[in-house]
Scaffold this motif. Structure first.
Motif, PDB file in Angstrom:
ATOM      1  N   GLU A  60     -19.609 -25.801   5.550  1.00 49.76           N
ATOM      2  CA  GLU A  60     -19.217 -27.019   4.846  1.00 49.76           C
ATOM      3  C   GLU A  60     -20.396 -27.973   4.617  1.00 49.76           C
ATOM      4  OE1 GLU A  60     -15.765 -28.834   6.649  1.00 49.76           O
ATOM      5  OE2 GLU A  60     -14.853 -26.885   7.020  1.00 49.76           O
ATOM      6  N   LYS A  84     -23.118 -30.524   2.744  1.00 48.96           N
ATOM      7  CA  LYS A  84     -22.983 -31.634   1.802  1.00 48.96           C
ATOM      8  C   LYS A  84     -23.251 -31.124   0.386  1.00 48.96           C
ATOM      9  CE  LYS A  84     -24.777 -34.913   5.223  1.00 48.96           C
ATOM     10  NZ  LYS A  84     -25.924 -35.760   5.577  1.00 48.96           N
ATOM     11  N   TYR A  85     -24.260 -30.268   0.266  1.00 45.69           N
ATOM     12  CA  TYR A  85     -24.683 -29.733  -1.018  1.00 45.69           C
ATOM     13  C   TYR A  85     -25.307 -28.370  -0.774  1.00 45.69           C
ATOM     14  CZ  TYR A  85     -27.345 -28.948  -5.240  1.00 45.69           C
ATOM     15  OH  TYR A  85     -27.854 -28.374  -6.375  1.00 45.69           O
ATOM     16  N   LYS A 137     -20.078 -31.471  -2.106  1.00 52.37           N
ATOM     17  CA  LYS A 137     -18.815 -31.759  -1.422  1.00 52.37           C
ATOM     18  C   LYS A 137     -17.981 -32.732  -2.257  1.00 52.37           C
ATOM     19  CE  LYS A 137     -17.112 -32.537   3.194  1.00 52.37           C
ATOM     20  NZ  LYS A 137     -17.493 -32.656   4.590  1.00 52.37           N
ATOM     21  N   GLU A 162     -21.222 -34.430  -5.031  1.00 50.10           N
ATOM     22  CA  GLU A 162     -20.495 -33.797  -6.129  1.00 50.10           C
ATOM     23  C   GLU A 162     -21.188 -34.125  -7.464  1.00 50.10           C
ATOM     24  OE1 GLU A 162     -15.862 -33.183  -7.393  1.00 50.10           O
ATOM     25  OE2 GLU A 162     -16.434 -35.150  -6.613  1.00 50.10           O
ATOM     26  N   ILE A 178     -20.472 -21.954   2.003  1.00 48.56           N
ATOM     27  CA  ILE A 178     -19.640 -23.162   1.979  1.00 48.56           C
ATOM     28  C   ILE A 178     -18.532 -23.041   3.017  1.00 48.56           C
ATOM     29  CG2 ILE A 178     -17.948 -24.478   0.625  1.00 48.56           C
ATOM     30  CD1 ILE A 178     -19.699 -23.738  -1.870  1.00 48.56           C
TER      31      ILE A 178
END
Length: 163
Positions: free
Chosen positions: A111, A113-114, A137, A143, A107
């Motif tokens: 970074e 999205k999932y 995210k 999320e 992460i």
């Protein structure tokens, strides 16, 4: 962006002089630019030769690690991921912490999205441990996707005879 510029941050792929770190080293991870950030798609890595050490006994633990993610702007370069996972070889930590550490490092690196990371550890002492962690995210539909996948990730557990 030209292919030459896109690959300027990748130093491990094709490098025959790479040194394998026997100590946990997230600094070895490298990224490259996602050519299709506007699309949602999964990238999955199956890593059947993961090893780490029990922090109490020092005995080796073996696992298959599954990493699935939906890339954002950056993607993880596979050779650097291999070297990173290898760096756990002499790392003493519990199974659950290894999985969460791998997810958090990825992460931080790219970074996504999932992302989800699932460890299928071979039994020791007659018991296997299969930790699962995921992340979507914050403030995005990913999320909620993470929450749903977490609640449903093991609705159909595997049978013991397939290890």
């Amino acid at each position: 962006m030209s292919k030459e510029n896109e690959l300027e941050n990748i130093s491990l792929l094709g490098n025959q002089n790479v040194k394998y770190s026997y100590d946990y080293d997230p600094g070895v991870l490298e990224t490259f630019e996602n050519r299709h950030p506007e699309l949602d798609y999964f990238v999955k890595f199956n890593c059947p030769e993961f090893t780490s050490l029990c922090p109490i006994t020092g005995q080796p633990d073996f696992a298959t690690i599954y990493i699935s993610y939906m890339p954002g702007i950056q993607m993880v370069e596979s050779k650097s991921l291999k070297l990173y996972l290898f760096s756990f070889r002499n790392h003493g930590d519990f199974h659950e912490n290894c999985i969460v550490t791998i997810m958090k490092d990825l992460i931080h690196l790219m970074e996504p999205k999932y992302i989800e990371v699932w460890g299928k550890f071979t039994p020791r002492g007659g018991i296997s441990i299969d930790p699962y962690a995921n992340y979507g995210k914050p403030g995005t539909p990913y999320e909620e996707m993470a929450r749903k996948r977490l609640f449903q990730h093991d609705l159909y557990p595997e049978k013991i005879d397939n290890r």
